[in-house]
Write a protein that holds these residues in place. Structure first.
Motif, mmCIF file in Angstrom:
data_model
loop_
_atom_site.group_PDB
_atom_site.id
_atom_site.type_symbol
_atom_site.label_atom_id
_atom_site.label_comp_id
_atom_site.label_asym_id
_atom_site.label_seq_id
_atom_site.Cartn_x
_atom_site.Cartn_y
_atom_site.Cartn_z
ATOM 1 N N THR A 209 0.855 -1.181 0.000
ATOM 2 C CA THR A 209 0.000 0.000 0.000
ATOM 3 C C THR A 209 0.895 1.235 0.000
ATOM 4 O O THR A 209 2.095 1.147 0.242
ATOM 5 C CB THR A 209 -0.931 0.039 1.229
ATOM 6 N N PHE A 210 0.277 2.393 -0.258
ATOM 7 C CA PHE A 210 1.093 3.586 -0.462
ATOM 8 C C PHE A 210 1.227 4.534 0.724
ATOM 9 O O PHE A 210 2.237 5.240 0.824
ATOM 10 C CB PHE A 210 0.531 4.392 -1.652
ATOM 11 N N ALA B 37 7.322 24.383 5.370
ATOM 12 C CA ALA B 37 6.037 24.007 4.777
ATOM 13 C C ALA B 37 5.663 22.610 5.228
ATOM 14 O O ALA B 37 6.519 21.807 5.610
ATOM 15 C CB ALA B 37 6.096 24.081 3.252
ATOM 16 N N ALA B 38 4.378 22.320 5.181
ATOM 17 C CA ALA B 38 3.863 20.972 5.412
ATOM 18 C C ALA B 38 2.985 20.613 4.225
ATOM 19 O O ALA B 38 2.196 21.438 3.753
ATOM 20 C CB ALA B 38 3.064 20.908 6.704
ATOM 21 N N PHE B 39 3.128 19.395 3.727
ATOM 22 C CA PHE B 39 2.346 18.930 2.581
ATOM 23 C C PHE B 39 1.203 18.059 3.069
ATOM 24 O O PHE B 39 1.366 17.239 3.975
ATOM 25 C CB PHE B 39 3.235 18.136 1.624
ATOM 26 N N LEU B 40 0.056 18.236 2.442
ATOM 27 C CA LEU B 40 -1.156 17.529 2.833
ATOM 28 C C LEU B 40 -1.730 16.840 1.610
ATOM 29 O O LEU B 40 -2.055 17.490 0.610
ATOM 30 C CB LEU B 40 -2.163 18.527 3.410
ATOM 31 N N ALA B 41 -1.831 15.510 1.675
ATOM 32 C CA ALA B 41 -2.318 14.727 0.537
ATOM 33 C C ALA B 41 -3.415 13.784 1.001
ATOM 34 O O ALA B 41 -3.484 13.418 2.178
ATOM 35 C CB ALA B 41 -1.171 13.926 -0.084
ATOM 36 N N THR B 42 -4.262 13.375 0.094
ATOM 37 C CA THR B 42 -5.310 12.428 0.451
ATOM 38 C C THR B 42 -4.699 11.095 0.859
ATOM 39 O O THR B 42 -3.732 10.620 0.261
ATOM 40 C CB THR B 42 -6.282 12.201 -0.721
ATOM 41 N N GLY B 43 -5.277 10.509 1.883
ATOM 42 C CA GLY B 43 -4.853 9.185 2.303
ATOM 43 C C GLY B 43 -5.669 8.085 1.669
ATOM 44 O O GLY B 43 -5.495 6.909 1.997
ATOM 45 N N GLN B 44 -6.552 8.454 0.731
ATOM 46 C CA GLN B 44 -7.453 7.478 0.121
ATOM 47 C C GLN B 44 -6.988 7.005 -1.251
ATOM 48 O O GLN B 44 -7.405 5.955 -1.715
ATOM 49 C CB GLN B 44 -8.858 8.077 0.002
ATOM 50 N N ASN B 45 -6.158 7.794 -1.923
ATOM 51 C CA ASN B 45 -5.685 7.419 -3.248
ATOM 52 C C ASN B 45 -4.306 8.030 -3.456
ATOM 53 O O ASN B 45 -3.944 9.006 -2.804
ATOM 54 C CB ASN B 45 -6.665 7.891 -4.334
ATOM 55 N N PHE B 46 -3.539 7.468 -4.375
ATOM 56 C CA PHE B 46 -2.132 7.817 -4.467
ATOM 57 C C PHE B 46 -1.727 8.864 -5.495
ATOM 58 O O PHE B 46 -0.719 9.548 -5.302
ATOM 59 C CB PHE B 46 -1.315 6.549 -4.756
#
Length: 490
Positions: free
Chosen positions: A178-179, A272-281
């Motif tokens: 998983t990613f 900076a802080a990066f924010l990405a979805t945890g549902q898809n890559f």
């Protein structure tokens, strides 16, 4: 040769990388690997967003943060995550952007962006099964191409790490199944110049290929990312025989990312802080390379709000800039502003579902400090004015199932509402008290009178019914008789 002079801090890296041969060059050709664009990359204060209409355009938006004339560009398939995950850490190490492509053909927009970047070298992550020879040929018209791939995601990851890291004292080990865990580790890996090495976390022993790679790099400390469900206890135990091992694993992907960032980033240490979805890559992959390049943490989030562990970690970090990766559908404006997800309990109802009785809402476990509002419902429809924690049941509720919606609010968090289950249908009790000195409620019309010698009940229409002052009221004759009353003779 590199296109520009590099800072002294990278001189040793350049020298070491220059000793590595490329897979696409002839056997006796030696060419240095890339060290990446060295122009400063900054982000505006507050919230900014890097996104496009799809995963390929989002990666382009990320790549535009890099100056033209980069030493390298990494290209990976956008159809799956493993190759791009490994490439993200390698790209971060070399300061290079990562772009995505469909496996069979290079999109015109991606080609245009790579041409703008004008790289000295293009690294393809993955075999021809992931990125085709046709894409390689298209890329070769822009700059020299080197393919780093193997028969599996793990062999590809090995090739990428060996090419980008001549040596490393520290490495991250994450599952390649998983990613999210490996993605979250990329920022910390970039900050500590460490590779992210993917393994099949379901194996009970460390693969020989991974052991050889750690030895070749000179690793002495390993961070295992994720719990035992992600990377087995067997792998961690074997690593501990040789290396200083730390496991950072939470209850889920969001907690794990927060643990990683809390461990590797001190408050105020990141611009900076990066924010990405945890549902898809897809949106997150190119952004992870940029995060690693700028030594910034990567957090994963829900679309609508930031899970509580990540919310608190971001507050603690105090980065002046937040970079949302992808559109508002995957990272909403509320999430980008670090509006937390309340830990919300499932409400339950106590009490007896019976007319004249009362029901009480029990909220369950919520984030500390949450305040609550209540809305009671009958058969799923809101009851007017029924907004207290307790509901007194009347004849109007009889035969209906009761539920309650609890709404929690707390500053800094997205308001959450949770609906309880339904009670059984509200029933009538067999007896009740009069509504005044002379009258019983309509649903319990039988008057019970306690005389000096015996207890008598009077039915509506009886001779003395209207003249009787009831002490009790009954729904049925059977209920009155059960209570020790006899029927009036008149």
């Amino acid at each position: 040769m590199f296109r520009r002079a590099v800072p002294a801090a990278l001189a040793a890296v350049v020298l070491a990388l220059s000793l590595l041969t490329t897979t696409s060059a002839s056997a006796d050709t030696v060419r240095p690997a890339a060290t990446g664009a060295l122009a400063d990359i900054t982000f505006p204060a507050g919230v900014s967003r890097l996104s496009g209409i799809d995963r390929y355009e989002t990666a382009i938006a990320v790549a535009k943060k890099y100056a033209s004339g980069t030493d390298a560009v990494f290209v990976a398939t956008g159809a799956n995550f493993p190759d791009a995950l490994s490439a993200a850490a390698a790209a971060a190490r070399l300061g290079a952007p990562l772009l995505l492509t469909p496996g069979s053909a290079l999109p015109a927009a991606v080609r245009t962006e790579i041409a703008r970047l004008n790289p000295a070298t293009i690294f393809i992550a993955g075999s021809e099964g992931a990125v085709s020879a046709a894409v390689e040929r298209a890329l070769a018209t822009i700059a020299p191409v080197e393919r780093l791939g193997g028969a599996s995601r793990y062999e590809t990851g090995d090739a990428l790490v060996r090419r980008a890291f001549p040596a490393a004292t520290h490495a991250f080990i994450a599952t390649g199944r998983t990613f999210p865990d490996a993605l979250a580790a990329t920022g910390a890996a970039g900050a500590s110049s460490a590779p992210v090495i993917l393994v099949d976390g379901n194996l009970n022993a460390l693969p020989a290929q991974t052991r050889d790679l750690l030895t070749a790099l000179g690793v002495s400390a390993v961070t295992v990312v994720g719990g035992t469900g992600a990377v087995s206890a067997g792998i961690a135990a074997e690593l501990a025989n040789t290396y200083d091992v730390q496991r950072l694993g939470g209850a889920g992907r969001f907690d794990t990312a927060a643990l990683i960032n809390d461990s590797f980033f001190a408050p105020g240490s990141a611009a900076a802080a990066f924010l990405a979805t945890g549902q898809n890559f897809p949106d997150a992959l190119a952004g992870a390379a940029l995060a690693g390049r700028t030594k910034s943490p990567v957090y994963v989030t829900n679309a609508g709000c930031v899970p509580e562990s990540a919310h608190r970690s971001l507050q603690r970090l105090g980065a002046p800039s937040t970079v949302a990766l992808g559109g508002a559908a995957v990272v909403s404006a509320q999430a980008a502003a670090n509006m937390g997800c309340l830990t919300a309990g499932v409400p339950t109802i106590s009490g007896t579902a019976r007319v004249t009785g009362s029901l009480t809402a029990n909220v369950g476990t919520w984030t500390s400090g949450t305040s609550f509002q209540y809305q009671w419902l009958a058969n799923g429809s809101p009851l007017s004015g029924a907004t207290g924690r307790t509901l007194t049941l009347t004849a109007a509720h009889a035969g209906k199932q009761i539920s309650v919606r609890v709404t929690g609010s707390l500053s800094g968090y997205v308001t959450a509402s949770v609906l309880s289950g339904r009670t059984a249908a509200v029933s009538y009790p067999p007896r009740t008290t009069p509504i005044d000195s002379w009258n019983c409620p309509s649903w319990a019309p039988i008057k019970g009178n306690i005389g000096e010698k015996e207890k008598i009940y009077h039915l509506p229409g009886g001779r003395y019914y209207s003249a009787t002052n009831p002490e009790e009221c009954f729904r049925t004759e059977a209920a009155a008789q059960s209570a020790g009353y006899r029927r009036s003779k008149l």
